[in-house]
Write a protein that holds these residues in place. Sequence first.
Motif, PDB file in Angstrom:
ATOM      1  N   LYS A 228       0.813  -1.218   0.000  1.00 18.16           N
ATOM      2  CA  LYS A 228       0.000   0.000   0.000  1.00 18.16           C
ATOM      3  C   LYS A 228       0.850   1.273   0.000  1.00 18.16           C
ATOM      4  N   VAL A 229       2.035   1.200  -0.566  1.00 15.93           N
ATOM      5  CA  VAL A 229       2.900   2.363  -0.671  1.00 15.93           C
ATOM      6  C   VAL A 229       2.794   2.860  -2.097  1.00 15.93           C
ATOM      7  N   SER A 230       2.575   4.149  -2.278  1.00 15.60           N
ATOM      8  CA  SER A 230       2.299   4.661  -3.614  1.00 15.60           C
ATOM      9  C   SER A 230       3.525   5.237  -4.314  1.00 15.60           C
ATOM     10  N   THR A 231       4.702   4.988  -3.806  1.00 14.66           N
ATOM     11  CA  THR A 231       5.898   5.526  -4.444  1.00 14.66           C
ATOM     12  C   THR A 231       6.955   4.451  -4.621  1.00 14.66           C
ATOM     13  N   CYS A 232       7.649   4.505  -5.745  1.00 13.30           N
ATOM     14  CA  CYS A 232       8.686   3.515  -5.987  1.00 13.30           C
ATOM     15  C   CYS A 232       9.895   3.758  -5.093  1.00 13.30           C
ATOM     16  N   GLN A 233       9.949   4.891  -4.386  1.00  9.08           N
ATOM     17  CA  GLN A 233      11.044   5.119  -3.446  1.00  9.08           C
ATOM     18  C   GLN A 233      11.025   4.104  -2.306  1.00  9.08           C
ATOM     19  N   ALA A 234       9.894   3.416  -2.145  1.00 11.21           N
ATOM     20  CA  ALA A 234       9.802   2.404  -1.096  1.00 11.21           C
ATOM     21  C   ALA A 234      10.562   1.139  -1.473  1.00 11.21           C
ATOM     22  N   ILE A 235      10.917   0.991  -2.740  1.00 10.59           N
ATOM     23  CA  ILE A 235      11.648  -0.197  -3.179  1.00 10.59           C
ATOM     24  C   ILE A 235      13.125   0.023  -2.863  1.00 10.59           C
ATOM     25  N   THR A 236      13.622  -0.719  -1.894  1.00 11.24           N
ATOM     26  CA  THR A 236      14.995  -0.483  -1.431  1.00 11.24           C
ATOM     27  C   THR A 236      15.911  -1.662  -1.657  1.00 11.24           C
ATOM     28  N   ASP A 237      15.409  -2.724  -2.287  1.00 11.91           N
ATOM     29  CA  ASP A 237      16.292  -3.880  -2.465  1.00 11.91           C
ATOM     30  C   ASP A 237      16.250  -4.441  -3.869  1.00 11.91           C
ATOM     31  N   LEU A 238      15.979  -3.592  -4.859  1.00 12.26           N
ATOM     32  CA  LEU A 238      16.029  -4.050  -6.240  1.00 12.26           C
ATOM     33  C   LEU A 238      17.457  -4.462  -6.578  1.00 12.26           C
ATOM     34  N   VAL A 239      18.399  -3.763  -5.986  1.00  9.92           N
ATOM     35  CA  VAL A 239      19.810  -4.119  -6.127  1.00  9.92           C
ATOM     36  C   VAL A 239      20.279  -4.573  -4.753  1.00  9.92           C
ATOM     37  N   ARG A 240      20.788  -5.782  -4.695  1.00  9.49           N
ATOM     38  CA  ARG A 240      21.179  -6.367  -3.413  1.00  9.49           C
ATOM     39  C   ARG A 240      22.425  -7.219  -3.614  1.00  9.49           C
ATOM     40  N   CYS A 241      23.241  -7.273  -2.586  1.00 12.14           N
ATOM     41  CA  CYS A 241      24.361  -8.201  -2.623  1.00 12.14           C
ATOM     42  C   CYS A 241      24.466  -8.886  -1.274  1.00 12.14           C
ATOM     43  N   THR A 242      25.091 -10.034  -1.290  1.00 10.20           N
ATOM     44  CA  THR A 242      25.334 -10.792  -0.065  1.00 10.20           C
ATOM     45  C   THR A 242      26.827 -11.004   0.075  1.00 10.20           C
ATOM     46  N   ILE A 243      27.328 -10.742   1.259  1.00  7.25           N
ATOM     47  CA  ILE A 243      28.742 -10.932   1.557  1.00  7.25           C
ATOM     48  C   ILE A 243      28.821 -11.800   2.802  1.00  7.25           C
ATOM     49  N   THR A 244      29.737 -12.759   2.800  1.00 12.28           N
ATOM     50  CA  THR A 244      29.899 -13.603   3.974  1.00 12.28           C
ATOM     51  C   THR A 244      31.310 -13.456   4.530  1.00 12.28           C
ATOM     52  N   TYR A 245      31.379 -13.558   5.848  1.00 14.09           N
ATOM     53  CA  TYR A 245      32.652 -13.544   6.560  1.00 14.09           C
ATOM     54  C   TYR A 245      32.655 -14.681   7.563  1.00 14.09           C
ATOM     55  N   GLN A 246      33.832 -15.112   7.950  1.00 16.77           N
ATOM     56  CA  GLN A 246      33.972 -16.220   8.888  1.00 16.77           C
ATOM     57  C   GLN A 246      33.720 -15.792  10.331  1.00 16.77           C
ATOM     58  N   THR A 247      34.036 -14.528  10.674  1.00 19.28           N
ATOM     59  CA  THR A 247      33.984 -14.111  12.074  1.00 19.28           C
ATOM     60  C   THR A 247      33.258 -12.775  12.237  1.00 19.28           C
ATOM     61  N   LEU A 248      32.756 -12.531  13.439  1.00 22.52           N
ATOM     62  CA  LEU A 248      32.127 -11.240  13.741  1.00 22.52           C
ATOM     63  C   LEU A 248      33.096 -10.063  13.614  1.00 22.52           C
TER      64      LEU A 248
END
Length: 166
Positions: free
Chosen positions: A38-58
Amino acid sequence: TASCATYNIKGVWARRCGMCWFPNIAAQMSVDECVDTKVSTCQAITDLVRCTITYQTLPEVAEFFDAVRGRSDMMGGIGMLRIRRVKNRLDPEFSDPSGYRDLAILVEVGWLEREGTIEFVPVKDWASSATSRLICEIQVHLAAVYAVKIGGSHEKYVQYRDMLAS
């Protein structure tokens, strides 16, 4: 070190490789998501571009976050991006019955297209130019948790989350 793999996500082939950005979902799915919430603006789309990065430790995750912050326009950073939101689901105080854990950082970047090339624009110059902007999501995982996620548990989390939202 960052992980690298190829996935078929809802019919869209995507490459996840370190800091490489990729379309994570079809554009129509993003529009549907915007309408469904129910959001009327495309500015609400925040994850059309996404990446995932993994690390071994905190500590490696913390070092990555410090690097992103150092490139932002906050706390003396160089100002090439703006951090819009941080969800730290790795914090021991974070509570979610599903057990899902990651660090999700929404960053906004600005750019100009000149003669077929993209030039990134510092945040301080966004208002004074014809800068285009986009919010991207960076998901940072511990490698062990990510292995569970790609093993099928993320789909269960999405079903659970969607069930709570309806």
